[in-house]
Design an enzyme around this catalytic site. Structure first.
Site, PDB file in Angstrom:
ATOM      1  N   GLU A 121       4.403   5.663   5.186  1.00  0.00           N
ATOM      2  CA  GLU A 121       4.601   5.786   6.665  1.00  0.00           C
ATOM      3  C   GLU A 121       5.481   5.049   7.487  1.00  0.00           C
ATOM      4  O   GLU A 121       6.119   5.594   8.307  1.00  0.00           O
ATOM      5  CB  GLU A 121       3.133   5.763   7.320  1.00  0.00           C
ATOM      6  N   VAL A 130       0.891  -1.440   0.027  1.00  0.00           N
ATOM      7  CA  VAL A 130       0.034  -0.024  -0.003  1.00  0.00           C
ATOM      8  C   VAL A 130       1.032   1.053   0.081  1.00  0.00           C
ATOM      9  O   VAL A 130       1.890   1.119   0.675  1.00  0.00           O
ATOM     10  CB  VAL A 130      -0.956  -0.055   1.347  1.00  0.00           C
ATOM     11  N   SER A 131       0.472   2.235  -0.883  1.00  0.00           N
ATOM     12  CA  SER A 131       1.243   3.269  -1.084  1.00  0.00           C
ATOM     13  C   SER A 131       1.856   3.806   0.300  1.00  0.00           C
ATOM     14  O   SER A 131       2.795   4.146   0.719  1.00  0.00           O
ATOM     15  CB  SER A 131       0.780   4.226  -2.090  1.00  0.00           C
ATOM     16  N   ASP A 132       0.752   4.344   0.958  1.00  0.00           N
ATOM     17  CA  ASP A 132       1.064   5.143   2.164  1.00  0.00           C
ATOM     18  C   ASP A 132       1.558   4.395   3.455  1.00  0.00           C
ATOM     19  O   ASP A 132       2.032   4.988   4.270  1.00  0.00           O
ATOM     20  CB  ASP A 132      -0.202   6.267   2.597  1.00  0.00           C
ATOM     21  N   CYS A 133       1.301   3.109   3.442  1.00  0.00           N
ATOM     22  CA  CYS A 133       1.576   2.391   4.345  1.00  0.00           C
ATOM     23  C   CYS A 133       3.318   2.368   4.373  1.00  0.00           C
ATOM     24  O   CYS A 133       3.980   2.099   5.562  1.00  0.00           O
ATOM     25  CB  CYS A 133       0.738   0.982   4.672  1.00  0.00           C
TER      26      CYS A 133
END
Ligand SMILES: CC(C)=CCC[C@@H](C)[C@H]1CC[C@@]2(C)C3=C(CC[C@]12C)[C@@]1(C)CC[C@H](O)C(C)(C)[C@@H]1CC3
Length: 732
Positions: free
Chosen positions: A465, A459-462
């Protein structure tokens, strides 16, 4: 307490209001954490003596955590410390955090119906607590259920959850069942249940497959260049429709038995045998429709129905089924049966059951891993929205602690080290050999998923982050280099692989399809599910992570990193609304997206003093501050696409707005301090913040909780305030 699970007949006479007392002995439930694999276990009395219940177990179960009162905070960092004192007790042995990830009211039903379709009995303790959960979630006035816990009663929610209660053992004359059934009948009965509901009912023999719009597996055989090819769909949509198409093509229904025969009479307002199902493919209760059928979808469905009935050659049908099944098998193998999510998982199990039988290793593997999705809270047992929030919440928890400057403090070393080791353990270390070509998967070596490595979906934002958290700890706080430079570079490779021509970033994959595919959205209850979209949250998280990475590794793919940041920032500007806001897609709502957007803009040097766009954003947020100094956004913001105040200010929204404003370099100290005061005033004497309104959303219409946010973000806001204005004594 002290009772064995209540036999299902014992739940007979309890009225709707009395489901607060558990049916099982809550002192015997334990949450096990095995490298982030979180599963609940109902122990025998003997076992329970040997395996102590932890504070986290008690907290999740709604039992008294017995945490002492702490010294009253005087400074922002005192508030953060007290918050962490409590939050640290919720950290699991593997260094990660867990939570009740509830909200959607269709997952448990999908799970129970598929499980039932495989003719597998339910463990007694589960069945009792699942019944209790659904009773607790029924709307007090009409006894029905909606799409999600906050939503109004719908035919979808009521049909599938009524059915679930009955499959789990509730008698039809039970007051809860009677009330729900009456409501369902008033709404026209189960004939108007949306597409997925029709499919689930058909699997247990309570709906006729001819009454469903087709889900032809033949679509998978289309050439990939065609815009309609399923590989272009949003990953969750295609992951649900893949196993559903196989089951649909097989027209599998569990053989009837007295219970399902009875359900056939209970669910409908007319005798089952008199219903011309084929004429009801498009019958959907008006109140349930979020995304109405387009004419093109109706034409497509009619053509597909005709095709399936009169034209489809048997050999082609078999070939399509075999191909779809091979993808089902790969999904199981690639995720160790965890699967992408809570809806496709039980459907996958049913496919394996149909093809390989109840005793097959595949079905056994599924039965085992389905437990990863189950959760127990004070209201009973439910199915979580994913197999957990492990990586996501752990990354944010680290970032919040770093923001407070606690990464240097020996007191927090153990907690942070465990969290750091968890992220190190969970980074995906390899691509799936044939996956990219054959399962249409995104590159994943170097990525972090939302939940666990076993689930294994980029997942891009996982990824962003987690990478940010790792950089913050290792390079900026001198923690050991568990994640090597090479592995950080792998993460950057993943992020760069996710670039889109627009400059923005989507969730799991590149945008592969055109928006026109939304014309074919057949799920009726969700909006924007057919393709990936670029999201402000995902895009800004990627910018932030790349900026952090660039601080520690200036040489790697530097030009591309630079260009990616620039193009992403340009994209972010294009989606800022005229009023200065950004609309969120995964949290509620504008306050969430604006927190991410203003962080990334500040990292590229745009702030309140030099950017008109940042000033507009700040004016928007300041304008939404409530009289008590807090901010509160209703979930209706997401449904309507415009800021709608919550009836009361919310700790989580307040923290997001404060973080957004502080990242922007907003200089109105008074505005900020009133928000900080509000957060402090809502903190309990033991450091805890209580659960308030729901925090998250997906597909615009469905809400989902993020209970750890009420700890993580207020702590972070306190840290940032202390950094910006000094950790002065604010309260006596
Ligand atoms: C319509 C269907 C298939 C429903 C099943 C539920 C899933 C689709 C939901 C549940 C949790 C969920 C909202 C999630 C996400 C996607 C959709 C999920 C998986 C992602 C990963 C998208 C990217 C987001 O920034 C974020 C990381 C916050 C979320 C996390 C949860």
């Amino acid at each position: 307490m002290g009772l064995p699970p209540q036999p299902r007949s014992a739940v007979k006479a309890i009225p709707l209001s009395d489901y607060k007392t558990p049916f099982t002995d809550y002192s015997r439930w334990r949450l096990k954490d095995d490298h982030g694999r979180q599963t609940w276990h109902y122990l025998s009395v003997e076992e329970a003596k040997k395996w102590k219940q932890s504070t986290a177990d008690k907290y999740f179960l709604g039992l008294d955590t017995e945490q002492p009162d702490l010294p009253p905070p005087k400074t922002p960092l005192d508030v953060a410390k007290n918050g962490l004192e409590f939050f640290s007790k919720l950290q699991l042995p593997g260094g990660n955090w867990a939570c009740d990830y509830s909200g959607p009211m269709f997952q448990l039903a999908g799970f129970v119906m598929c499980w039932y379709a495989t003719e597998t009995p339910f463990p007694e303790a589960w069945a009792s607590e699942m019944i209790r959960y659904l009773c607790n979630r029924a709307h007090p006035e009409d006894g029905g259920w909606g799409l999600h816990t906050e939503g109004e009663t719908s035919v979808f929610g009521t049909t599938i959850n009524y059915t679930t209660l009955r499959l789990l053992g509730m008698e039809p004359d039970h007051p809860v069942a009677t009330k729900a059934r009456q409501t369902l009948h008033k709404l026209g009965g189960a004939l108007g249940v949306p597409h997925w509901g029709k499919a689930w009912l058909a699997m247990i023999g309570c709906f006729e497959w001819e009454g469903m719009n087709p889900i032809p597996p033949e679509l998978w055989l289309l050439p990939e260049w065609l815009p309609l090819h399923p590989y272009r769909w949003w990953i969750h949509t295609r992951a649900v429709y893949l196993p559903m198409s196989y089951i649909w093509s097989k027209r599998y229904s569990r053989p009837l038995n007295p219970l399902t025969r009875a359900l056939r009479t209970e669910l409908f307002t007319q005798p089952y045998s008199s219903i011309p199902f084929a004429a009801h493919r498009n019958t959907v209760a008006a109140a349930d429709i979020y995304h109405p059928h387009t004419t093109i979808l109706n034409i497509f469905n009619t053509v597909c129905t005709f095709w399936g009935k009169y034209l489809l050659p048997t050999r082609l049908k078999t070939w399509a089924e075999e191909y779809a099944y091979s993808l089902v098998v790969r999904e199981d193998e690639n995720t160790l049966y965890v699967n992408l999510g809570p809806v496709n998982n039980p459907l996958q199990m049913l496919c394996r059951y149909i093809a390989e039988g109840a005793d097959s290793p595949a079905v056994k593997g599924h039965l085992d891993r389905l437990e990863d999705y189950l959760w127990v809270n004070e209201d009973g047992m439910l199915m979580n929205g994913t197999n957990g929030v492990q990586i996501w919440d752990t990354s944010f928890a680290i970032q919040a602690m770093v923001e407070c400057g606690f990464s240097q403090d020996p007191k927090y070393r153990k907690m942070l080290t465990a969290a750091h080791e968890f992220l190190d353990d969970q980074q995906i270390s390899e691509d799936i050999s044939d996956a990219v070509q054959k399962c249409y998967r995104q590159k994943r070596k170097g990525a972090w998923a939302f939940s666990t490595r076993d689930q294994g979906y980029t997942v891009s934002d996982c990824t962003a982050e987690a990478l940010k958290a790792v950089v913050q700890l290792q390079s900026l706080s001198k923690f050991p280099s568990l994640v090597s430079t090479q592995r950080m570079r792998d993460a950057v490779d993943v992020l760069l692989s996710l670039r889109n021509p627009s400059g923005g970033f989507a969730s799991y994959e590149n945008v592969r399809g055109t928006k026109l595919l939304e014309w074919f959205n057949a799920a009726e209850v969700f909006g924007r599910i057919m393709i990936e979209y670029e999201y402000p949250e995902c895009t800004t998280a990627v910018i932030t992570a790349l900026v952090y990475f660039r601080k520690v590794d200036t040489s790697y793919r530097s030009e591309e990193v630079e260009r990616t940041i620039k193009r992403a920032v340009d994209w972010i500007r294009t989606v800022q609304r005229a009023d200065g806001s950004w609309e969120g897609s995964w949290g509620i709502c504008f306050s969430y997206a604006m927190m991410f957007a203003l962080e990334s803009l500040s990292l590229v040097g745009e702030n309140y003093s030099n950017s008109e766009s940042v000033r507009r954003a700040c004016a928007f947020l300041v304008g939404k501050q409530m009289t008590d100094g807090g901010w509160g956004e209703s979930y209706m913001s997401c449904v309507k696409g415009t800021w709608i105040d919550h009836e009361r200010s919310q700790v989580v929204n307040t923290a997001w707005c404060l973080i957004a404003l502080m990242n922007a370099g907003y200089d109105g100290r008074e505005v900020l301090q009133r928000g900080i005061d509000l957060l402090k005033s809502r903190q309990q004497a033991n450091g805890e913040w209580l659960q308030e309104g729901i925090e998250g959303v997906f597909n615009r219409s469905c809400m989902i909780t993020y209970p750890n946010y009420k700890f993580i973000f207020p702590i972070k806001a306190m840290g940032m305030f202390a950094k910006q204005f000094g950790n002065e004594k604010l309260w006596s």
